[in-house]
Design a protein around this motif. Sequence first.
Motif, PDB file in Angstrom:
ATOM      1  N   MET A   1       0.840  -1.189   0.000  1.00 57.43           N
ATOM      2  CA  MET A   1       0.000   0.000   0.000  1.00 57.43           C
ATOM      3  C   MET A   1       0.879   1.245   0.000  1.00 57.43           C
ATOM      4  N   VAL A   2       0.374   2.287  -0.645  1.00 55.03           N
ATOM      5  CA  VAL A   2       1.056   3.573  -0.671  1.00 55.03           C
ATOM      6  C   VAL A   2       0.038   4.681  -0.400  1.00 55.03           C
ATOM      7  N   LEU A   3       0.537   5.776   0.146  1.00 58.49           N
ATOM      8  CA  LEU A   3      -0.321   6.877   0.558  1.00 58.49           C
ATOM      9  C   LEU A   3       0.007   8.118  -0.267  1.00 58.49           C
ATOM     10  N   LEU A   4      -1.032   8.832  -0.644  1.00 61.36           N
ATOM     11  CA  LEU A   4      -0.901  10.091  -1.368  1.00 61.36           C
ATOM     12  C   LEU A   4      -1.543  11.194  -0.544  1.00 61.36           C
ATOM     13  N   GLN A   5      -0.815  12.274  -0.356  1.00 60.16           N
ATOM     14  CA  GLN A   5      -1.333  13.456   0.344  1.00 60.16           C
ATOM     15  C   GLN A   5      -1.387  14.593  -0.662  1.00 60.16           C
ATOM     16  N   ILE A   6      -2.562  15.167  -0.852  1.00 60.39           N
ATOM     17  CA  ILE A   6      -2.735  16.310  -1.754  1.00 60.39           C
ATOM     18  C   ILE A   6      -3.394  17.441  -0.977  1.00 60.39           C
ATOM     19  N   ASP A   7      -2.887  18.671  -1.181  1.00 62.26           N
ATOM     20  CA  ASP A   7      -3.583  19.833  -0.643  1.00 62.26           C
ATOM     21  C   ASP A   7      -3.343  21.011  -1.561  1.00 62.26           C
ATOM     22  N   PHE A   8      -4.218  21.991  -1.459  1.00 63.00           N
ATOM     23  CA  PHE A   8      -4.164  23.149  -2.347  1.00 63.00           C
ATOM     24  C   PHE A   8      -4.989  24.285  -1.743  1.00 63.00           C
ATOM     25  N   PRO A   9      -4.691  25.524  -2.164  1.00 63.20           N
ATOM     26  CA  PRO A   9      -5.520  26.654  -1.733  1.00 63.20           C
ATOM     27  C   PRO A   9      -6.942  26.467  -2.266  1.00 63.20           C
ATOM     28  N   TYR A  10      -7.925  26.796  -1.437  1.00 65.51           N
ATOM     29  CA  TYR A  10      -9.323  26.544  -1.800  1.00 65.51           C
ATOM     30  C   TYR A  10     -10.217  27.543  -1.073  1.00 65.51           C
ATOM     31  N   ASN A  11     -11.053  28.222  -1.823  1.00 64.68           N
ATOM     32  CA  ASN A  11     -11.937  29.236  -1.234  1.00 64.68           C
ATOM     33  C   ASN A  11     -13.313  28.713  -0.867  1.00 64.68           C
ATOM     34  N   ILE A  36      -8.029   2.399  -2.296  1.00 69.02           N
ATOM     35  CA  ILE A  36      -8.578   1.732  -1.117  1.00 69.02           C
ATOM     36  C   ILE A  36      -9.510   2.698  -0.390  1.00 69.02           C
ATOM     37  N   SER A  37      -9.042   3.938  -0.196  1.00 67.89           N
ATOM     38  CA  SER A  37      -9.875   4.927   0.484  1.00 67.89           C
ATOM     39  C   SER A  37      -9.332   6.328   0.268  1.00 67.89           C
ATOM     40  N   LYS A  38     -10.206   7.304   0.491  1.00 68.86           N
ATOM     41  CA  LYS A  38      -9.816   8.712   0.500  1.00 68.86           C
ATOM     42  C   LYS A  38     -10.452   9.366   1.715  1.00 68.86           C
ATOM     43  N   ILE A  39      -9.659  10.152   2.410  1.00 77.85           N
ATOM     44  CA  ILE A  39     -10.163  11.018   3.475  1.00 77.85           C
ATOM     45  C   ILE A  39     -10.111  12.437   2.925  1.00 77.85           C
ATOM     46  N   TRP A  40     -11.262  13.095   2.878  1.00 80.76           N
ATOM     47  CA  TRP A  40     -11.340  14.463   2.381  1.00 80.76           C
ATOM     48  C   TRP A  40     -10.908  15.418   3.488  1.00 80.76           C
ATOM     49  N   THR A  41     -10.061  16.380   3.142  1.00 79.66           N
ATOM     50  CA  THR A  41      -9.586  17.349   4.130  1.00 79.66           C
ATOM     51  C   THR A  41     -10.013  18.753   3.728  1.00 79.66           C
ATOM     52  N   GLU A  48      -7.924  25.970   2.681  1.00 80.73           N
ATOM     53  CA  GLU A  48      -7.220  24.857   2.061  1.00 80.73           C
ATOM     54  C   GLU A  48      -8.144  23.647   2.002  1.00 80.73           C
ATOM     55  N   ALA A  49      -7.869  22.789   1.041  1.00 78.95           N
ATOM     56  CA  ALA A  49      -8.592  21.523   0.938  1.00 78.95           C
ATOM     57  C   ALA A  49      -7.667  20.500   0.300  1.00 78.95           C
ATOM     58  N   GLY A  50      -8.121  19.262   0.288  1.00 76.09           N
ATOM     59  CA  GLY A  50      -7.329  18.203  -0.316  1.00 76.09           C
ATOM     60  C   GLY A  50      -7.809  16.850   0.142  1.00 76.09           C
ATOM     61  N   GLY A  51      -6.861  15.930   0.253  1.00 77.07           N
ATOM     62  CA  GLY A  51      -7.229  14.594   0.677  1.00 77.07           C
ATOM     63  C   GLY A  51      -6.026  13.728   0.983  1.00 77.07           C
ATOM     64  N   ILE A  52      -6.318  12.675   1.707  1.00 76.07           N
ATOM     65  CA  ILE A  52      -5.348  11.626   2.016  1.00 76.07           C
ATOM     66  C   ILE A  52      -5.885  10.360   1.356  1.00 76.07           C
ATOM     67  N   TYR A  53      -5.124   9.798   0.452  1.00 75.30           N
ATOM     68  CA  TYR A  53      -5.552   8.656  -0.349  1.00 75.30           C
ATOM     69  C   TYR A  53      -4.691   7.448  -0.025  1.00 75.30           C
ATOM     70  N   LEU A  54      -5.310   6.301   0.011  1.00 77.28           N
ATOM     71  CA  LEU A  54      -4.588   5.051   0.180  1.00 77.28           C
ATOM     72  C   LEU A  54      -4.815   4.213  -1.074  1.00 77.28           C
ATOM     73  N   PHE A  55      -3.729   3.817  -1.716  1.00 70.39           N
ATOM     74  CA  PHE A  55      -3.790   3.019  -2.932  1.00 70.39           C
ATOM     75  C   PHE A  55      -3.136   1.666  -2.714  1.00 70.39           C
ATOM     76  N   GLN A  56      -3.578   0.698  -3.495  1.00 72.53           N
ATOM     77  CA  GLN A  56      -3.025  -0.653  -3.418  1.00 72.53           C
ATOM     78  C   GLN A  56      -1.587  -0.707  -3.916  1.00 72.53           C
ATOM     79  N   ASP A  57      -1.262   0.137  -4.894  1.00 75.17           N
ATOM     80  CA  ASP A  57       0.068   0.055  -5.498  1.00 75.17           C
ATOM     81  C   ASP A  57       0.474   1.413  -6.063  1.00 75.17           C
ATOM     82  N   LEU A  58       1.769   1.555  -6.302  1.00 74.91           N
ATOM     83  CA  LEU A  58       2.317   2.827  -6.765  1.00 74.91           C
ATOM     84  C   LEU A  58       1.859   3.169  -8.180  1.00 74.91           C
TER      85      LEU A  58
END
Length: 101
Positions: A1-11, A36-41, A48-58
């Motif tokens: 499993m691998v994790l992706l963190q994305i964030d960005f300016p958001y109004n 696998i899943s996404k947590i919305w931030t 700011e907004a974004g998400g934390i994503y969990l993926f099965q593979d790179l």
Amino acid sequence: MVLLQIDFPYNGPFGKDMLEASADLAKSIAKERGLISKIWTENKETKEAGGIYLFQDLSSLEAYLEMHTARLQSFGIKDIRAKIFNINEDLSKITKAPIFW
């Protein structure tokens, strides 16, 4: 499993308004290969907004990141920050990470 963190300016919108505005997007994201899943931030105070994503593979993560970055840019979102992390499964189990229940 691998994790992706994305964030960005958001109004906004935030909270329930974000739910209404993004429900179809969430349904689309849920169908992505390898997700696998996404947590919305969101943080209304810092806009700011974004998400934390969990993926099965790179390879699934990388394909998603390329597509989603282009999608966000098409929405007019700039300054997108993305980080990829490996997961230390043994330590995560100790600290009750829900992915190992």
